[in-house]
Design an enzyme around this catalytic site. Sequence first.
Site, short mmCIF file in Angstrom:
data_model
loop_
_atom_site.label_atom_id
_atom_site.label_comp_id
_atom_site.label_asym_id
_atom_site.label_seq_id
_atom_site.Cartn_x
_atom_site.Cartn_y
_atom_site.Cartn_z
N GLU A 156 0.94 -1.54 0.47
CA GLU A 156 -0.20 -0.35 -0.32
C GLU A 156 0.84 1.30 -0.07
OE1 GLU A 156 -2.51 0.11 3.41
OE2 GLU A 156 -5.04 -0.81 1.72
N HIS A 187 8.94 -26.50 -0.65
CA HIS A 187 8.31 -27.91 -1.56
C HIS A 187 6.75 -27.25 -2.61
CE1 HIS A 187 10.33 -30.25 0.66
NE2 HIS A 187 10.75 -29.74 1.38
N LYS A 212 -14.44 -0.42 -3.91
CA LYS A 212 -14.83 0.14 -2.61
C LYS A 212 -16.17 0.93 -3.52
CE LYS A 212 -12.04 0.66 1.18
NZ LYS A 212 -11.94 1.36 2.34
#
Length: 428
Positions: A278, A299, A414
């Site tokens: 951010e 792995h 948003k």
Amino acid sequence: MLKVDLKNTVINIPFDAYINDVKAIDAKIKGKTGAGNDFLGWTSWPKDYDKEEFERIKEAAKEIQDNYEVLVVAGIGGSYLGARCAIEALNGLFPKNKVQIIFIGNTLSSNYIAQVLDYLKDKNFAINVISKSGTTTETSVAFRLLKELLISKVGVERASKAIYATTDKARGALKTEANTMGYKTFVIPDDIGGRFSVLTAVGLLPIAVAGGDIDALMKGAADAMAEYDNDDVLTNPCYKYAVTRHYLYNNDKEVEMFVTYEPQMTQIGEWLKQLFGESEGKDGKGLFPTACTFSTDLHSMGQFIQEGTKLLFETNIVVEEPNLDVTINADKDNLDGLNFLAGKNVSYVNKKAFEGTLAAHVVDGEVPNIVISIPKLDAYNLGYLFFFFMKAVAMSAYLIDVNPFNQPGVEIYKKRMFTLLGKPGYTK
Ligand code: PA5
């Protein structure tokens, strides 16, 4: 003491060439003259924090420990990640705490929310709702549902006593509700943004309820603040780290992979992803932060790191001494062929896994590696580490000339979501 080892960066970092830029940016941070300068409260917070509120946090933590089985913490992003990462780092993944901590408000998954609500039906629980704006959808939805459940169990009066709100000191829907209902409140300072707020009530209350030593956490941060109050890149390890990642970014690296060797530090990777992602990811710039927990992820991701596209470097966060250890005993039949490790501790094997991986990635894979180590995984060193990374990201973001303290891009999803949901004020 936190150490930064830059011996494995594959290319030489020309620190001398950065001396003046680093001094200028440091002056900008100190003088609060750069972009986002309204959000620099965290730079002096480990010394200037509100001592009266700190005592109230401890009292509230004790009250919750004495009266409830579960603390449900509702928050997202900067109002969630710091507390979770500190609690898991300090207590491990199978904690023996008196109060269980459950996180919610960090998702809109009906599966997750329904399961949590069902689990809480028979539990004596308190709520810490955390939101600076007081209007974040994920947090507000979870809080409304939790409140409904709590009130149905204990009534409005007792529910109001069991709700602790951490929010803006004066503004926002949550503050208004807290005043109306008489919840205990704690403050998120105006000049400290979400991802820099772990050392405020946002992190401190849940951490204290989970048994974390918040005095030691603040002391670690204060000692880091004193150590990194130095504008000389040649002697300031925090700025050396910032410059190293900047130089690697300018030399074709696009990804910084944070690596730990402790499952209980996986959430530190999540906190770092937000802090760096951010702060830097804007204006078409920034390293993409990601995180792995080794040896688990060797792995899965190990193949790519070793031989895939050369787009990343690793930043290892290493703990020198484990808090707990286990010895591998000799076995008379040795059917599993493990007697070559007889008498050795698992931490010794983990250390050799780190050393072997470092050599494999750096020498064979030519993947630059930064190693940041702390002596022990405790509250003091965690506070130190938090401050180290917050200061490093401020320097790093200013080095690529972006505002470290805003997140305009987060608003875009948003707006689209609110339009789809028909929120008043959002039209198609
Ligand atoms: O860093 C940020 O600003 C965000 O991650 C916010 O912390 C997050 O969106 C939560 O916001 P609020 O505390 O207002 O609910």
